[in-house]
Design an enzyme around this catalytic site. Structure first.
Site, mmCIF file in Angstrom:
data_model
loop_
_atom_site.group_PDB
_atom_site.id
_atom_site.type_symbol
_atom_site.label_atom_id
_atom_site.label_comp_id
_atom_site.label_asym_id
_atom_site.label_seq_id
_atom_site.Cartn_x
_atom_site.Cartn_y
_atom_site.Cartn_z
ATOM 1 N N HIS A 49 -6.655 -3.790 2.502
ATOM 2 C CA HIS A 49 -5.770 -3.242 3.523
ATOM 3 C C HIS A 49 -4.353 -3.065 2.991
ATOM 4 O O HIS A 49 -3.869 -3.859 2.180
ATOM 5 C CB HIS A 49 -5.746 -4.169 4.744
ATOM 6 C CG HIS A 49 -7.049 -4.222 5.468
ATOM 7 N ND1 HIS A 49 -7.468 -3.221 6.313
ATOM 8 C CD2 HIS A 49 -8.030 -5.158 5.475
ATOM 9 C CE1 HIS A 49 -8.654 -3.526 6.809
ATOM 10 N NE2 HIS A 49 -9.021 -4.701 6.314
ATOM 11 N N ILE A 335 -8.982 -17.662 7.488
ATOM 12 C CA ILE A 335 -8.798 -16.496 6.623
ATOM 13 C C ILE A 335 -9.789 -15.407 7.028
ATOM 14 O O ILE A 335 -10.860 -15.252 6.452
ATOM 15 C CB ILE A 335 -8.958 -16.869 5.133
ATOM 16 C CG1 ILE A 335 -8.130 -18.113 4.800
ATOM 17 C CG2 ILE A 335 -8.539 -15.695 4.271
ATOM 18 C CD1 ILE A 335 -6.638 -17.964 5.012
ATOM 19 N N GLU A 336 -9.423 -14.674 8.054
ATOM 20 C CA GLU A 336 -10.184 -13.491 8.453
ATOM 21 C C GLU A 336 -9.457 -12.264 7.922
ATOM 22 O O GLU A 336 -8.488 -12.377 7.170
ATOM 23 C CB GLU A 336 -10.337 -13.435 9.974
ATOM 24 C CG GLU A 336 -9.038 -13.383 10.755
ATOM 25 C CD GLU A 336 -9.263 -13.322 12.258
ATOM 26 O OE1 GLU A 336 -10.173 -12.610 12.689
ATOM 27 O OE2 GLU A 336 -8.506 -13.983 12.993
ATOM 28 N N SER A 341 -8.087 -8.816 1.120
ATOM 29 C CA SER A 341 -6.893 -8.179 0.562
ATOM 30 C C SER A 341 -5.872 -9.216 0.113
ATOM 31 O O SER A 341 -5.158 -9.018 -0.873
ATOM 32 C CB SER A 341 -6.250 -7.260 1.602
ATOM 33 O OG SER A 341 -7.198 -6.448 2.247
ATOM 34 N N CYS A 399 -34.574 -1.705 -11.864
ATOM 35 C CA CYS A 399 -34.262 -1.150 -10.540
ATOM 36 C C CYS A 399 -34.029 0.347 -10.699
ATOM 37 O O CYS A 399 -33.016 0.780 -11.259
ATOM 38 C CB CYS A 399 -33.019 -1.826 -9.954
ATOM 39 S SG CYS A 399 -32.429 -1.095 -8.418
ATOM 40 N N CYS A 436 -34.676 1.672 -1.734
ATOM 41 C CA CYS A 436 -35.911 0.937 -1.440
ATOM 42 C C CYS A 436 -35.664 -0.525 -1.125
ATOM 43 O O CYS A 436 -36.600 -1.239 -0.754
ATOM 44 C CB CYS A 436 -36.919 1.080 -2.583
ATOM 45 S SG CYS A 436 -36.665 -0.059 -3.958
#
Length: 489
Positions: A49, A335-336, A341, A399, A436
């Protein structure tokens, strides 16, 4: 006795560990799960952010802007992908333009560089797939996208290279002050530490309240997402936000650093600190709200959905520092968003607190740089051919969706801290992240894990704990027949 015990191996705990590894001290990261990046850090919007949303003058605003500034240098030092794609906050009604202008003014006050208010025409020139009928938009060129897995793993690997110890499958169940150190109770025994750093995400309040009467409270806030295939990755080039609301920044639409398209999250406060299930209602909300800001989102290209939890502190504030009644215990709690960032700045801030309190000396041999796993697809033809001649495993595709080779998977296992599960491999190499979703490569990855770790197939898990893929063996026709989820592997 260790010097510093860090509880939690998410991006915050690993950022702190990496910063503390600069100093002469014994640091141990203690994690309840089987790997780094198993909580909030593995299921989020992967956004860096710009810093215009956090309240002016707040610690959150300062750390967001500082963390954003550090990201370019950090990504170069630690070799993880990061791109400043810029962000747009969309305003759809003229009556809400005052809120958009307030967001602009707040960003200017927070020190965000390059902010601009755009007319509808200017916004559509930048993003032709925005829904028409806009009133305006806020453009932030410093906004960016990152891979949260690779960022966290890079921090952890660099910390480990500089002497930090990691203890996984080790849950801290109690904390007691014992004179001038702390005793951490775990199901694997007692850990004694002179200093404790609490970076436990949605569980951080529980640990804090064990040692301090100045209680804090964290609510798990669930967000559901849809991830779309590479074919949809260029539908938008910027990160598209709605105007922020009471529960956060709303449903966004963004390209990912790996070329997918991501939409989400919802925001619902729940009591379950492990409640990462998705719901039909939540995913429907994601799609409906994404369509409000961006037209023509190819929802038929969704390849997976997931949910993550944010550690919402009651005052929507970062709680960082020592409680007055618990010296030697440092919180990095609540810490949300914008935590990802802010992680580089939070790591430096907490390390500075601990360094000063313990009078730590800098190492003379600190290794600042780390190189990521070799990706043959990113090399020139001659370099790739030379790599395959030296190690044929880099020429064996495991993969197909993501083009991941056996050599990359082996390297992911052998690093420190290395992968021990299918999800650990997925986070490090993207094997299993394609269309997949492990349907083709899962058995091959399991066989490499079994071989490299020298364990039976029954001990290979999806994500540690009780997530075994092969759940047992029974006799059939005189031979061994695998049963359970891994039948027929």
């Amino acid at each position: 006795m260790i010097d510093i015990g860090i509880i939690g191996a998410g991006v915050i705990g690993c950022a702190i560990a990496r910063e503390l590894s600069r100093y002469e001290c014994r640091v141990c990261v203690i994690e309840k799960c089987e790997d780094v990046c198993c909580g909030t850090s593995k299921a989020n919007s992967a956004i860096i952010h710009a810093g215009y949303d956090a309240p002016a003058g707040s610690l959150m605003a300062r750390l967001n802007v500082e963390g954003n500034k550090r990201m370019d240098a950090l990504s170069r030092e630690l070799d993880f992908p990061f791109r400043r794609n810029g962000s747009l906050v969309i305003c759809r009604e003229e009556k809400e333009m005052s809120a958009l202008r307030a967001l602009y003014e707040r960003g200017i006050g927070n020190g965000v560089k390059g902010l601009r208010l755009l007319s509808p025409m200017e916004a559509l020139e930048r993003e032709p797939n925005l829904q028409e009928g806009l009133a305006g938009a806020l453009y932030a060129p410093t906004g960016g996208i990152v891979c949260p897995f690779l960022m966290t793993i890079a921090l952890a690997e660099n910390a480990a290279a500089n002497g930090v110890e990691f203890r996984f499958d080790t849950e801290v169940t109690g904390i007691d002050r014992a004179g001038d150190f702390y005793r951490l109770e775990t199901q694997r025994g007692i850990v004694e530490s002179r200093f404790v750093v609490n970076a436990a995400g949605v569980y951080a309040d529980l640990l804090h309240n064990m040692v301090s009467k100045e209680s804090i409270h964290i609510t798990p806030r669930k967000g559901e997402y849809c991830l779309l295939d590479h074919s949809a990755g260029d539908h938008v080039s910027h990160t598209i936000f709605m105007l922020p609301g009471r529960l956060g920044k709303g449903v966004l639409v963004t390209p990912t650093i790996h070329g997918n398209l991501l939409i989400g999250p919802t925001a619902a406060d729940i009591p379950d600190r492990a409640g990462t299930n998705t719901t039909g209602e939540g995913l429907k909300e994601v799609m409906e709200k994404a369509a409000v800001s961006v037209k023509g989102v190819p929802f038929d290209q969704v390849i997976t959905s997931f949910a993550g939890l944010r550690a919402h502190e009651d005052g929507h504030a970062f709680v960082i520092g020592e409680p007055e009644d618990a010296p030697g215990f440092v919180d990095a709690a609540g810490i949300e968003s914008p935590g990802l960032s802010s992680a580089p700045a939070i790591g430096a801030m907490v390390a500075d607190i601990v360094r000063e309190r313990l009078s730590l000396r800098e190492k003379s041999d600190f290794v600042a740089c780390r190189r990521g796993i070799i990706n043959p697809a990113g090399l020139g033809m001659e370099e790739r051919n030379q790599l395959i001649r030296e190690n044929p495993a880099y020429g064996t595709i495991i993969c197909r969706c993501e083009g991941v080779t056996e050599g990359e998977i082996v390297e992911a296992i052998r690093r420190a801290p290395g992968a021990r599960s299918l999800d650990g491999i997925k986070r490090r190499t993207r094997a299993g992240m394609g269309r997949c979703q492990s349907g083709f490569c899962g058995p091959g990855v399991m066989e490499i894990l079994r071989r490299e770790l020298s364990v039976p197939a029954e001990e290979i898990t999806k994500a540690g704990g009780g997530s075994a893929i092969v759940t047992g063996r029974t006799k059939r026709n005189g031979g061994m027949h695998k049963t359970g989820k891994g039948e027929g592997l």
